[in-house]
Design a protein around this motif. Structure first.
Motif, PDB file in Angstrom:
ATOM      1  N   TYR A  65      38.732  39.305  39.368  1.00 41.58           N
ATOM      2  CA  TYR A  65      38.577  40.708  39.003  1.00 41.58           C
ATOM      3  C   TYR A  65      38.477  40.883  37.486  1.00 41.58           C
ATOM      4  O   TYR A  65      39.246  40.300  36.728  1.00 41.58           O
ATOM      5  CB  TYR A  65      39.768  41.521  39.537  1.00 41.58           C
ATOM      6  N   PHE A  66      37.525  41.652  37.040  1.00 38.35           N
ATOM      7  CA  PHE A  66      37.277  42.022  35.654  1.00 38.35           C
ATOM      8  C   PHE A  66      36.785  40.848  34.812  1.00 38.35           C
ATOM      9  O   PHE A  66      35.796  40.946  34.088  1.00 38.35           O
ATOM     10  CB  PHE A  66      38.528  42.634  35.003  1.00 38.35           C
ATOM     11  N   ILE A  67      37.477  39.701  34.890  1.00 39.11           N
ATOM     12  CA  ILE A  67      37.091  38.546  34.079  1.00 39.11           C
ATOM     13  C   ILE A  67      35.811  37.905  34.609  1.00 39.11           C
ATOM     14  O   ILE A  67      34.946  37.492  33.838  1.00 39.11           O
ATOM     15  CB  ILE A  67      38.230  37.504  34.057  1.00 39.11           C
TER      16      ILE A  67
END
Length: 237
Positions: A65-67
């Motif tokens: 997630y996000f990264i």
């Protein structure tokens, strides 16, 4: 690097004005690349089989997630830029080469007195800067857009200069400024989708990177102190 070396000859040995010569070489580059592009490819444009710089896919990271969306599928040139960033900081501040380079930039007369070749150091620095700029152009054409047209950079070279000033002439500072300019460019590309079709307001967002450039160069956000001898020709005595 060849164009950078020509720039070095005019500014270091012939002691010409750096801004004037830099502007002239920019026009020379635009004309030369445009002529070669037309001469080689003609009206057909770039063929589809021209090699491109690949993206590096990190399978395990892509789903994080996000990264994942940020680092999971970056171009090879971006990873190379991270390595160049760290290497440039190490060379500049942790090696004798960097000490000589900073000495020549701050006080060339004192550097010459202790046996440092001011001319050689400046030639190497300017030529190397041309190579780094060429890597940026290679990413833009072969790694990102996968195409070429005249003046394809759209003034991004001048934004790079502003990033250096905004970053207070330090590698990590310039890198952070480049991220800021890149963010403003991406924001300008995506904000127009929130406006009604046919609206002229979204076009204003495309000026964000250049507006930030003006703010950086004007010194609105803190004072950026350049090397003391920047832009000053040196005459050996």
């Amino acid at each position: 690097m060849t164009l950078a070396f020509i720039h070095a000859v005019f500014t270091i040995h012939l002691r010409a004005d750096q801004i004037v010569i830099g502007t002239a070489i920019n026009f020379l580059a635009v004309g030369t690349t445009g002529y070669l592009f037309t001469d080689i490819y003609g009206e057909r444009g770039i063929p589809p089989d021209v090699p491109t710089i690949p993206d590096i896919s990190l399978g395990g990271l892509k789903d994080v997630y996000f990264i994942g969306p940020i680092f999971g599928n970056l171009n090879l040139m971006i990873w190379l830029s991270f390595a160049v960033l760290v290497l440039s900081w190490i060379v500049m501040f942790k090696t004798p080469v960097g000490l000589r380079l900073r000495a020549v930039g701050e006080h060339p007369r004192a550097a010459d007195t202790v046996g440092i070749s001011v001319y050689l150091t400046r030639y190497l620095a300017v030529t190397t800067s041309g190579g780094l700029a060429a890597l940026g152009g290679a990413y833009l054409t072969l790694g990102f857009i996968h195409n070429f047209d005249q003046n394809i950079t759209g003034g991004r070279g001048f934004i790079a200069l502003a990033a250096l000033i905004f970053g207070k002439w330090r590698p990590f500072g310039a890198f952070a400024a480049a991220l800021l300019f890149g963010f403003s460019s991406a924001l300008g590309d995506r904000l127009p989708s929130y406006f009604a079709a046919g609206s002229s307001v979204p076009q204003l967002f495309n000026i964000l990177p250049y507006l930030l450039t003006l703010i950086a160069v004007a010194g609105v956000i803190g004072r950026s102190i350049p090397p003391a001898a920047i832009g000053r020709p040196y005459t050996k005595q």
